[in-house]
Design an enzyme around this catalytic site. Structure first.
Site, PDB file in Angstrom:
ATOM      1  N   LYS A 280      59.738  71.259  49.072  1.00 39.27           N
ATOM      2  CA  LYS A 280      59.302  72.116  47.954  1.00 39.27           C
ATOM      3  C   LYS A 280      58.133  72.988  48.407  1.00 39.27           C
ATOM      4  O   LYS A 280      56.971  72.705  48.135  1.00 39.27           O
ATOM      5  CB  LYS A 280      58.910  71.237  46.764  1.00 39.27           C
ATOM      6  CG  LYS A 280      59.206  71.942  45.443  1.00 39.27           C
ATOM      7  CD  LYS A 280      59.254  70.991  44.285  1.00 39.27           C
ATOM      8  CE  LYS A 280      59.405  71.747  42.991  1.00 39.27           C
ATOM      9  NZ  LYS A 280      60.754  72.302  42.792  1.00 39.27           N
TER      10      LYS A 280
ATOM     11  N   ARG B 119      57.770  63.025  47.294  1.00 41.51           N
ATOM     12  CA  ARG B 119      58.372  64.266  47.796  1.00 41.51           C
ATOM     13  C   ARG B 119      57.300  65.183  48.376  1.00 41.51           C
ATOM     14  O   ARG B 119      57.525  65.856  49.381  1.00 41.51           O
ATOM     15  CB  ARG B 119      59.153  64.961  46.675  1.00 41.51           C
ATOM     16  CG  ARG B 119      59.951  66.168  47.164  1.00 41.51           C
ATOM     17  CD  ARG B 119      60.931  66.657  46.108  1.00 41.51           C
ATOM     18  NE  ARG B 119      60.251  67.147  44.919  1.00 41.51           N
ATOM     19  CZ  ARG B 119      60.873  67.460  43.777  1.00 41.51           C
ATOM     20  NH1 ARG B 119      62.183  67.337  43.677  1.00 41.51           N
ATOM     21  NH2 ARG B 119      60.192  67.908  42.747  1.00 41.51           N
TER      22      ARG B 119
ATOM     23  N   GLU C 250      72.928  75.190  46.037  1.00 38.58           N
ATOM     24  CA  GLU C 250      72.192  75.133  44.774  1.00 38.58           C
ATOM     25  C   GLU C 250      71.826  76.545  44.353  1.00 38.58           C
ATOM     26  O   GLU C 250      72.252  77.512  44.976  1.00 38.58           O
ATOM     27  CB  GLU C 250      70.962  74.227  44.892  1.00 38.58           C
ATOM     28  CG  GLU C 250      69.917  74.651  45.898  1.00 38.58           C
ATOM     29  CD  GLU C 250      68.630  73.824  45.778  1.00 38.58           C
ATOM     30  OE1 GLU C 250      68.183  73.543  44.655  1.00 38.58           O
ATOM     31  OE2 GLU C 250      68.058  73.489  46.830  1.00 38.58           O
TER      32      GLU C 250
HETATM   33  C1  LIG Z   1      61.961  71.922  42.247  1.00 45.24           C
HETATM   34  C2  LIG Z   1      63.324  72.374  42.648  1.00 45.24           C
HETATM   35  C3  LIG Z   1      64.484  71.828  42.077  1.00 45.24           C
HETATM   36  C4  LIG Z   1      64.450  70.835  40.955  1.00 45.24           C
HETATM   37  O1  LIG Z   1      63.821  69.642  41.295  1.00 45.24           O
HETATM   38  P1  LIG Z   1      63.289  68.662  40.139  1.00 45.24           P
HETATM   39  O2  LIG Z   1      62.626  67.568  40.886  1.00 45.24           O
HETATM   40  O3  LIG Z   1      64.465  68.199  39.386  1.00 45.24           O
HETATM   41  O4  LIG Z   1      62.360  69.476  39.293  1.00 45.24           O
HETATM   42  C5  LIG Z   1      65.713  72.257  42.563  1.00 45.24           C
HETATM   43  N1  LIG Z   1      65.802  73.185  43.547  1.00 45.24           N
HETATM   44  C6  LIG Z   1      64.707  73.732  44.109  1.00 45.24           C
HETATM   45  C7  LIG Z   1      64.885  74.730  45.188  1.00 45.24           C
HETATM   46  C8  LIG Z   1      63.430  73.345  43.684  1.00 45.24           C
HETATM   47  O5  LIG Z   1      62.362  73.913  44.246  1.00 45.24           O
END
Ligand SMILES: *Cc1c(COP(=O)(O)O)cnc(C)c1O
Length: 344
Positions: free
Chosen positions: A184, A82, A220
């Site tokens: 991210k 990722r 989300e």
């Molecule tokens: C990091 C993150 C998540 C969760 O991702 P994981 O890989 O499960 O930790 C969900 N939404 C956002 C916006 C994130 O930055």
């Protein structure tokens, strides 16, 4: 080796500076060999790209102590992958996946005394971060970067068990359609801070963001993906028409656990805000808390209460939580490749 003398059961989710961190710098078109260092500070140019045009991204994963005393991490290969796709989207040089995993190993190993003991509820949070250190003044990608990994012991996200939270439907947007919502990057968080501070002032734990283009579908929260359970016990996971949901590794793992281990029916599909009231359980998922149950949503004054109530997680959510955390902690056998042991 002597474990640090910390009150493991009472740690919060805050930064505690540990002994060692990993640093590699990108210069002259390549990443250097990388070192473990004591230096927790960063000195860089006032003109560094990260400070002006926000060329920065990060990852988050955890290390655990298993019942038989091994130290393991959960699917670090997925974080490595990722971070590569995030870096490409931000015109940053990807840190190679194998080197990412090695760097996680080295950092956790160098801080082994900081890995919380099994059963304490605490874990070691691992934070890889990458940012532009090279000078830029005209808008363009920098030519120098730093990749760093540090760790910090964190407490159970929910002390005394996970109580359902109340969230609100936000009038702000988290991510533009086909923008950066699926990577991210710190920039997605900078613009969510005002929304979360405002939500907290109003008494809500989190913001539920709708799709920015039509405000019709749920996407989300600020930092966690959504899960729903319908009255037939089916797990429903929202998709995005505009690719603006962050691909959570926790969510993908929960989907696999639900299908292959708990034999639930799983639907990954577009979810309209106006159908959410038909669901009986809701949860938020991410590395930090694994799953936070949602008891109620406030949608512009209209209250949507889930049948699971405000006292405890819904029954299906609880099963998913127990199965996934059991696998992460090594108490339940996990699918091939999920548990990555760090030999000391
Ligand atoms: C990091 C993150 C998540 C969760 O991702 P994981 O890989 O499960 O930790 C969900 N939404 C956002 C916006 C994130 O930055």
């Amino acid at each position: 080796m002597a474990k640090k003398d910390l009150d493991w059961g009472n740690l919060g989710f805050t930064y505690i500076r540990t002994d060692k961190r990993y640093v590699s710098n990108f210069r002259d078109g390549k990443w250097d060999d990388g070192v473990i260092t004591d230096d927790a500070t960063i000195v860089m140019s006032e003109d560094a790209g990260v400070l002006h045009y926000a060329q920065e991204c990060f990852e988050g994963l955890k290390a655990y102590t298993t019942a038989d005393g091994r130290i393991v991490t959960f699917r670090p290969d997925q974080n490595a992958k990722r971070m590569v796709s995030t870096a490409k989207r931000l015109e940053m040089p990807p840190f190679p996946e194998e080197r990412f995993i090695e760097a996680v190993e080295q950092t956790v190993r160098a801080n082994a005394d900081w890995v919380p003991p099994h059963g304490s509820g605490a874990t070691l949070y691992v934070r890889p971060v990458m940012f532009a250190t090279g000078d830029v003044i005209g808008v363009k990608p920098a030519d120098e970067y730093q990749f760093r990994i540090f760790v910090t012991p964190v407490g159970p996200y929910f002390k005394g068990g996970a109580k359902p939270i109340v969230i609100k439907v936000s009038d702000f947007d988290r991510a533009a359609p086909h923008g950066t919502g699926n990577i991210k990057a710190g920039l997605n968080y900078a613009m969510s801070l005002h929304a979360i501070v405002t939500a907290h002032e109003e008494g809500f734990a989190e913001n539920l963001y709708l799709d920015a283009a039509t405000r019709t579908y749920v996407e989300e929260t600020g930092g966690a993906n959504l899960l729903f359970v319908d009255k037939d016990g089916k797990l429903i996971v929202p998709k995005s028409h505009s690719d603006s949901i962050l691909p959570s590794i926790t969510r993908r793992s929960i989907v696999d656990v639900a299908r292959d281990y708990l034999h639930l029916t799983v639907e990954e599909r577009y979810v309209r805000m106006d159908e959410v009231e038909n669901f009986v359980e809701m949860g938020l998922c991410g590395t930090a808390a694994v799953i936070s149950p949602v008891g109620r949503i406030n949608d512009h004054g209209k209250e949507i209460s889930f049948a699971s109530g405000m006292e405890k997680m819904g029954p299906v959510t609880q099963k998913l939580y127990d199965a996934l955390t059991g696998m992460q902690m090594g108490d339940i056998e996990a699918p091939e490749g999920w548990i990555h042991e760090i030999t000391l």
